[in-house]
Each structure stands twice: as structure tokens, then as C-alpha cells.
Write a protein that holds these residues in place. Structure first.
Motif: not given
Length: 195
Positions: A4-24
Motif C-alpha cells: 500500500k506504499d506505506i514504508a515501515p518506520d523504526v517502530v515497525t521494524y523494532t516491533s518485528l525485531i522484538d517479536g522475532l527475538c522473543k521467538l528466539g
């Protein structure tokens, strides 16, 4: 989002990174960090704190130090949370000299040391069976303008009792009460009653 042409920002990336880290999945999170950087989205201290904490919990303190180096290269100053992750890892490994170096570094940088970071170090010393070092940290808390809390006193009283130092534990209990801290009867006093 991207479709939808919405670029992820630092909050989006950080949330995704946090989720991945929590999953190991810290390696996948690292890939996402690289993607973030390639898209010119700058990670912040929270992004890096997630990495440092996850990597330390995985027992890879050397890798965590490389993340710290990356932070500083990007002019992002590590904060107390960053340093506490490192200190916790050193305490868990019984590397108390290195844990103490971290708290000294926090102090030298003018960052605030709080009861949480002091309690972490006290607990580490107690687990390493160096109760005198733990009580020394408790005494140093006053010069750092950090008030020992119930956790501080409970940890020390418990280990003093386990070491058979009942008189020292009783003195600390009196000091605890003198500071306005109320003992948790079930936790604070039970080790002394067992001896």
C-alpha cells in the motif's frame, strides 16, 4: 504495508525485531536489521537494546559487544537498559569482575544507577558465594544516592542466613526496618528461622 506504499518506520521494524527475538529467531531479526539499514531507516536505542538483551540471554556476550560497537558507530549511546543486559549476562556466568566493570562504566558515563542494577549485581555476588562483596555494593548504594529496597535486603538477609551469619542478618534486618522497609515475613525471615 509495503503493497500500500506505506514504508515501515523504526517502530515497525523494532516491533518485528522484538517479536522475532522473543521467538528466539535472532538471526532472522539480524537480517531484518540489515534490511532496515539498507532502507535508510535508523535503528534507535530500543532496537539495539532488544538485540543486546536477546543475544546476552543466548549466552553470546561477544556478539552483544559487537552490537554495542555498532550502536556507538551510529552515535547511539547505550543506556542503563543496554548495560544491565550485559551485566545480567556476566552475573549469570559468574563473571563478577566483568559485571562490576559494567556498573562502573555506567557510573563513569554519568548514567543513573538504580536499585534494579544494584540488586542485579548483589544477587550475582550472592550466587557466586561472595556475600561480602554483595554487602559492599549495598553500602555503596548510599553514595550513589540509590535507596536499597526490600529486594536488596531480602537477597542479602537470605544469603547471610544461608552462610550461617545470623547475627549479620539480624543487623541487616534492623537496618532494613530503620530505612522504613518492611520485611516480607514469608521471604525475609524464613531463611533465618530455618537455621
Amino acid at each position: 504495508m509495503i503493497s500500500k506504499d506505506i514504508a515501515p518506520d523504526v517502530v515497525t521494524y523494532t516491533s518485528l525485531i522484538d517479536g522475532l527475538c522473543k521467538l528466539g529467531q535472532w538471526q532472522e531479526a539480524t537480517r531484518l536489521l540489515e534490511q532496515m539499514l539498507s532502507k535508510s531507516v535508523s535503528p534507535d536505542v530500543i532496537t539495539f537494546n532488544i538485540f543486546v538483551d536477546t543475544i546476552c540471554k543466548a549466552g553470546m556476550v561477544v556478539k552483544a559487544k559487537s552490537v554495542l560497537d555498532m550502536m556507538m558507530q551510529r552515535h547511539i549511546e547505550p543506556d542503563t537498559v543496554t548495560y544491565c543486559s550485559l551485566m545480567d549476562d556476566y552475573c549469570m556466568r559468574g563473571e563478577m569482575d566483568k559485571a562490576k566493570e559494567v556498573i562502573d562504566l555506567i557510573i563513569s558515563k554519568g548514567s543513573m544507577v538504580d536499585d534494579h542494577s544494584c540488586n542485579m549485581l548483589i544477587n550475582g555476588y550472592c550466587k557466586a558465594k561472595t556475600i561480602d562483596q554483595a554487602t559492599k555494593i549495598c553500602k555503596e548504594m548510599h553514595s550513589l544516592e540509590v535507596v536499597p529496597d526490600t529486594i536488596t535486603f531480602n537477597t542479602l538477609i537470605d544469603d547471610l542466613c544461608k552462610a550461617g551469619r545470623i547475627e549479620d542478618a539480624e543487623q541487616l534486618l534492623s537496618k532494613m526496618q530503620g530505612c522504613g522497609q518492611l520485611p516480607d515475613d514469608s521471604w525475609t525471615l524464613s531463611p533465618c528461622l530455618d537455621n
